[in-house]
Design a protein around this motif. Structure first.
Motif, PDB file in Angstrom:
ATOM      1  N   ILE A  37       0.581  -1.718   0.674  1.00  0.00           N
ATOM      2  CA  ILE A  37       0.086   0.111  -0.150  1.00  0.00           C
ATOM      3  C   ILE A  37       0.821   0.694  -0.327  1.00  0.00           C
ATOM      4  CG2 ILE A  37      -1.539   1.043   1.053  1.00  0.00           C
ATOM      5  CD1 ILE A  37      -2.910  -0.927   1.871  1.00  0.00           C
ATOM      6  N   PHE A  41       0.826   4.197  -2.261  1.00  0.00           N
ATOM      7  CA  PHE A  41       0.691   5.760  -2.775  1.00  0.00           C
ATOM      8  C   PHE A  41       1.868   6.326  -2.751  1.00  0.00           C
ATOM      9  CE2 PHE A  41      -2.906   4.411   0.234  1.00  0.00           C
ATOM     10  CZ  PHE A  41      -3.807   5.181  -0.079  1.00  0.00           C
ATOM     11  N   SER A  52       4.678   8.284   0.765  1.00  0.00           N
ATOM     12  CA  SER A  52       3.231   8.480   1.872  1.00  0.00           C
ATOM     13  C   SER A  52       3.581   8.470   3.342  1.00  0.00           C
ATOM     14  CB  SER A  52       2.624   6.690   1.649  1.00  0.00           C
ATOM     15  OG  SER A  52       3.714   5.860   2.400  1.00  0.00           O
ATOM     16  N   SER A  56       1.203  11.501   5.035  1.00  0.00           N
ATOM     17  CA  SER A  56       0.514  11.242   6.732  1.00  0.00           C
ATOM     18  C   SER A  56       0.946  11.865   7.492  1.00  0.00           C
ATOM     19  CB  SER A  56       0.425   9.559   7.092  1.00  0.00           C
ATOM     20  OG  SER A  56      -0.458   9.197   5.883  1.00  0.00           O
ATOM     21  N   TRP A 127      -4.536  11.106  -2.694  1.00  0.00           N
ATOM     22  CA  TRP A 127      -4.964  10.434  -1.966  1.00  0.00           C
ATOM     23  C   TRP A 127      -6.092   9.672  -2.416  1.00  0.00           C
ATOM     24  CZ3 TRP A 127      -8.990   9.892   1.544  1.00  0.00           C
ATOM     25  CH2 TRP A 127      -8.611   9.201   2.393  1.00  0.00           C
ATOM     26  N   LYS A 128      -7.395  10.728  -2.298  1.00  0.00           N
ATOM     27  CA  LYS A 128      -8.417   9.868  -2.625  1.00  0.00           C
ATOM     28  C   LYS A 128      -8.813   9.041  -3.367  1.00  0.00           C
ATOM     29  CE  LYS A 128     -12.764  12.239  -2.060  1.00  0.00           C
ATOM     30  NZ  LYS A 128     -13.476  13.464  -2.213  1.00  0.00           N
ATOM     31  N   THR A 130      -6.630   7.456  -5.325  1.00  0.00           N
ATOM     32  CA  THR A 130      -5.750   6.458  -4.751  1.00  0.00           C
ATOM     33  C   THR A 130      -6.114   5.323  -3.564  1.00  0.00           C
ATOM     34  OG1 THR A 130      -3.896   7.151  -5.464  1.00  0.00           O
ATOM     35  CG2 THR A 130      -3.186   5.131  -3.591  1.00  0.00           C
ATOM     36  N   GLN A 131      -6.388   6.292  -2.692  1.00  0.00           N
ATOM     37  CA  GLN A 131      -7.081   5.036  -1.310  1.00  0.00           C
ATOM     38  C   GLN A 131      -8.976   4.813  -2.075  1.00  0.00           C
ATOM     39  OE1 GLN A 131      -7.619   4.799   1.847  1.00  0.00           O
ATOM     40  NE2 GLN A 131      -8.799   4.313   2.258  1.00  0.00           N
ATOM     41  N   LEU A 134      -7.355   0.923  -3.762  1.00  0.00           N
ATOM     42  CA  LEU A 134      -7.379  -0.084  -2.964  1.00  0.00           C
ATOM     43  C   LEU A 134      -8.317  -0.126  -2.224  1.00  0.00           C
ATOM     44  CD1 LEU A 134      -4.506   1.613  -1.144  1.00  0.00           C
ATOM     45  CD2 LEU A 134      -4.185   0.021  -2.448  1.00  0.00           C
ATOM     46  N   GLU A 135      -9.642   0.660  -2.139  1.00  0.00           N
ATOM     47  CA  GLU A 135     -10.757  -0.158  -1.716  1.00  0.00           C
ATOM     48  C   GLU A 135     -11.294  -0.934  -1.788  1.00  0.00           C
ATOM     49  OE1 GLU A 135     -12.914   4.230  -0.353  1.00  0.00           O
ATOM     50  OE2 GLU A 135     -11.975   3.459   1.964  1.00  0.00           O
ATOM     51  N   LEU A 147     -10.909  -2.037   7.795  1.00  0.00           N
ATOM     52  CA  LEU A 147     -10.327  -1.065   8.412  1.00  0.00           C
ATOM     53  C   LEU A 147     -10.777  -0.771   9.756  1.00  0.00           C
ATOM     54  CD1 LEU A 147      -8.773   2.101   7.980  1.00  0.00           C
ATOM     55  CD2 LEU A 147     -11.037   3.307   7.950  1.00  0.00           C
TER      56      LEU A 147
END
Length: 158
Positions: A37, A41, A52, A56, A127-128, A130-131, A134-135, A147
């Protein structure tokens, strides 16, 4: 476990146990997933010269009031020395400002600079996306439950 299953004098681990650990170890699989992951990112943030971990860290500073270094370290599950090392390149780039706490000179407050906020604003849509990608990979299971389970696992034992 019977004596037959475990011999204290035997200094070997059967290969079958290695396979069992490979296939069931939470630590191994969480670490593998975390690395995979993070790479996804890192690749997505590369055009912004951001990792990444730096994303964060910057996002953890996006608060109404500057947080104390210890609070950010706790949030990111890192010791203060590691946090300090991670802050230095961001500070050199003019993205973060570290100032003494006026109420306690020993404490340090962390603030996103205008440039830091601008970079965070550029990074957030990346980020949005890529997130979401992944989701989508865990959509057949349940991304929200995954999560919640990871958050539960990351709590310190009481």
């Amino acid at each position: 476990m019977s004596k037959k299953d475990f011999n204290q004098n035997d200094q070997t681990v059967p290969y079958a146990d290695t396979i069992m650990v490979r296939d069931s170890c939470l630590c191994l699989h969480v670490r593998r997933a975390a690395r995979t992951i993070a790479r996804r990112f890192d690749d997505a943030f590369r055009p912004l010269d951001l990792t990444s971990g730096q994303y964060s860290l910057l996002m953890s500073l996006n608060r109404p009031y500057p947080p104390h270094m210890k609070d950010v370290a706790n949030l990111l599950a890192m010791d203060r020395t590691t946090l300090t090392a991670n802050l230095k390149p961001l500070e050199r780039r003019g993205l973060v400002e570290i100032t003494p706490d006026p109420k306690d000179k020993r404490g340090r407050l962390l603030t996103l600079t205008t440039n830091g906020m601008a970079l965070l604003a550029q990074a957030f849509p990346i980020w949005k996306k890529t997130q979401g990608d992944l989701e989508g990979l865990v959509a057949d299971s349940n991304a929200d439950q995954l999560l919640a389970d990871l958050i539960s696992l990351s709590r310190e034992p009481e």
